[in-house]
Design a protein around this motif. Sequence first.
Motif, short mmCIF file in Angstrom:
data_model
loop_
_atom_site.label_atom_id
_atom_site.label_comp_id
_atom_site.label_asym_id
_atom_site.label_seq_id
_atom_site.Cartn_x
_atom_site.Cartn_y
_atom_site.Cartn_z
N ASP A 79 -15.19 10.63 2.36
CA ASP A 79 -14.91 12.20 2.26
C ASP A 79 -13.66 12.41 1.47
O ASP A 79 -13.82 13.70 0.55
CB ASP A 79 -14.76 12.70 3.66
CG ASP A 79 -16.03 12.86 4.62
OD1 ASP A 79 -17.14 12.57 3.76
OD2 ASP A 79 -15.83 13.11 5.88
N VAL A 80 -12.63 11.57 1.62
CA VAL A 80 -11.46 11.85 1.00
C VAL A 80 -11.64 11.86 -0.71
O VAL A 80 -10.81 12.91 -1.34
CB VAL A 80 -10.16 10.98 1.38
CG1 VAL A 80 -9.88 11.31 2.79
CG2 VAL A 80 -10.44 9.92 0.80
N ILE A 81 -12.44 11.42 -1.21
CA ILE A 81 -12.70 11.68 -2.56
C ILE A 81 -13.94 12.47 -2.87
O ILE A 81 -14.34 12.52 -4.09
CB ILE A 81 -12.84 10.17 -3.10
CG1 ILE A 81 -14.00 9.40 -2.52
CG2 ILE A 81 -11.59 9.50 -3.29
CD1 ILE A 81 -14.45 7.86 -3.21
N VAL A 84 -7.32 -1.13 4.06
CA VAL A 84 -6.32 -1.60 5.03
C VAL A 84 -7.06 -1.71 6.33
O VAL A 84 -7.60 -0.84 6.76
CB VAL A 84 -4.80 -0.84 4.97
CG1 VAL A 84 -3.68 -1.56 5.83
CG2 VAL A 84 -4.37 -0.39 3.80
N ARG A 104 -3.96 4.30 -2.93
CA ARG A 104 -4.65 3.90 -1.53
C ARG A 104 -6.06 3.80 -1.57
O ARG A 104 -6.55 3.19 -0.72
CB ARG A 104 -4.13 4.82 -0.34
CG ARG A 104 -2.81 4.57 -0.22
CD ARG A 104 -2.09 5.14 1.20
NE ARG A 104 -0.52 5.03 1.12
CZ ARG A 104 -0.09 5.77 2.09
NH1 ARG A 104 -0.57 6.72 2.68
NH2 ARG A 104 1.35 5.66 2.06
N ARG A 105 -6.70 4.77 -2.27
CA ARG A 105 -8.29 4.71 -2.55
C ARG A 105 -8.66 3.16 -3.03
O ARG A 105 -9.67 3.20 -2.78
CB ARG A 105 -8.68 5.91 -3.33
CG ARG A 105 -8.43 7.26 -2.65
CD ARG A 105 -8.52 8.36 -3.37
NE ARG A 105 -7.96 9.63 -2.76
CZ ARG A 105 -7.62 10.69 -3.51
NH1 ARG A 105 -8.29 10.74 -4.90
NH2 ARG A 105 -7.38 11.81 -3.07
N ALA A 160 3.35 2.57 1.61
CA ALA A 160 3.98 3.31 2.78
C ALA A 160 5.28 3.13 2.96
O ALA A 160 5.94 4.11 3.53
CB ALA A 160 3.26 2.58 4.16
N ALA A 184 -13.16 7.52 4.56
CA ALA A 184 -12.90 6.94 3.09
C ALA A 184 -13.63 7.44 1.90
O ALA A 184 -13.00 7.71 0.83
CB ALA A 184 -12.94 5.41 3.01
N PRO A 228 -1.99 8.70 -2.85
CA PRO A 228 -3.42 8.75 -2.42
C PRO A 228 -4.31 8.04 -3.39
O PRO A 228 -5.05 7.60 -2.89
CB PRO A 228 -3.53 10.38 -2.17
CG PRO A 228 -2.18 10.96 -1.95
CD PRO A 228 -1.35 10.35 -2.82
N ALA A 229 -4.11 8.38 -4.66
CA ALA A 229 -4.92 7.81 -5.55
C ALA A 229 -4.76 6.22 -5.58
O ALA A 229 -6.01 5.52 -5.69
CB ALA A 229 -4.44 8.10 -6.90
N PHE A 231 0.91 -1.05 0.15
CA PHE A 231 -0.08 0.15 0.04
C PHE A 231 0.74 1.27 0.07
O PHE A 231 0.42 2.25 0.36
CB PHE A 231 -1.27 0.02 1.09
CG PHE A 231 -0.77 0.30 2.56
CD1 PHE A 231 -0.47 -0.81 3.27
CD2 PHE A 231 -0.54 1.43 2.95
CE1 PHE A 231 -0.11 -0.64 4.76
CE2 PHE A 231 -0.30 1.72 4.29
CZ PHE A 231 -0.22 0.68 5.18
#
Lengths: 301, 243
Positions: B117-119, B95, B90-91, B63, B115, B87-88, B61
Amino acid sequence: MNRALILIGIALANAARGIRRASTTSLLAVLTIAVVLVLVGSAWLLVGNMASLLDEFGAELGMTAYLDPALSEASQRELVARVSQEDDVATATLVTKEEALLRFEKIAGSGDLLSGLEENPLPPALEIRLVPAARTEAGVERVEAVLADLPGVTELAHGQEWIEGYARAIALVRGIALGLGTVLGLAALLIVANTIRLAIYARRDELDILALVGASRTFVRVPFLLEGTIQGLLGGLLALFLVFATFSLLQSQLEYGLELVLGRAGLAFFTKGQSIALVAAGAGLGLLGSITALVGWKGTS
Amino acid sequence: MRRRMTSAPGESPVRLYHVSKSYMAGQFALQDVSLEIRRGEFVFLTGASGAGKTTLLELIFAAEQPSEGQIVVLGRNVARLGARAIPALRRRVGVVFQDFKLLEDRTVEENVRLALDVIGTPRREARNRVFSMLKSVGLQHRRFHHPRSLSGGEQQRVALARALVNEPEILLADEPTGNLDPELTLEIMDLIAAAATRGTTVVVATHDHSLIERYGKRWLRLEGGRIAEDLPATAGVERGAAR
């Protein structure tokens, strides 16, 4: 709904949540900005009013050009018109021999002093007031050079020391205000930056989780920027209120004192534009503090 | 169900080519690992502490970046992924951790909604999707509660709901049942297995060999940062049963 608008709404909600969650540190930041802006605003108000008073005095500072008594009335008027055209000159007023005598008698209290003379010994004169920008040594020299070349001008008199003193006083007051504003502004900036840094540290778990679910750097950072701006805005509003309240309380007493000492009393509060500028300065300070805190913060992986 | 298909159909969503990861010179957390995990596959990852399980998940992922080798996740080369592209990715990867990683000051609904909200998912759509997700893990009635008022099993179900609400193509779980009793363990594992049956590629790191016996999925055993065994589904059952 537009995705950008949704994200802005979420960022605002997150900023509000951040302020609520760290209410003590947020309050500290608001109060710090308010205290700094009260000091800066008071200094600004003081300087503004001092500058107005000095300008009033400065308007009375000027030069006197004594004219040849043999000069015809027409030539005297031509001279007035010629001097009035100069950029450095605000007004040029002709004082005839008769007017000069009347003024003298008024100042002396009676006409006895000159009664023994067969004719009026006082010459006609031009009283010249300078524009504010010309109330300096260089400005006086420029006008002096013009007058010296004019036919009919026999002598020049001016309060050079007064003019230099005026220029120094204005420069000093503005310098102190600028220095004070810069030092206090930097102090506020550092305090806001540290407050935001503390907020970031206190919320690192949340930032880790946001990174896990795929939040972009902008999504993570914008709420902190908004938080700083909101704190600054609130600090600015509080400062404006405090300065206004203090000014309103002291205005009549200050004006009474000034009237007694200087014979002038007009004190003015900020204009609408200046009030908005003070509040905007708070918001700007908060935003800049947040940016300072976020610079060098690499965020979570 | 919506599903994004950005990697080519049939292309494995996780591919590692001679990957090594070192945090200190000469000491490898992972060493020369090559593997491929197919779309919809369910893989158990086992090994002693320090064997490299968490490092492997972190590399998937993004990190962490590999010290050597290449990792291709959902068609993207993680080793060459810029900070803005992470970020793209990880969406598309959910995890779950042993310690749940929930925000204490937010409700169950708000935690799961993160999860979305961030998009920038519209509020009403987000609320509906969160409700459906919570319903699928049996927690719709607890959506306005805070994590502290939930049991460990319930908290892990919230974490799982957050990981799955965005319909990720890959689900990674690092010791997801490490803090749970046997009954709750099976509850969580059934939910994870259900995600795999819907087409999500699942990788679960665990110490619990009974799970391998019970679910009979592909089993990767790590030892000293290397793959010691890679057993297909059925063999996994036999091998797990033998231990």
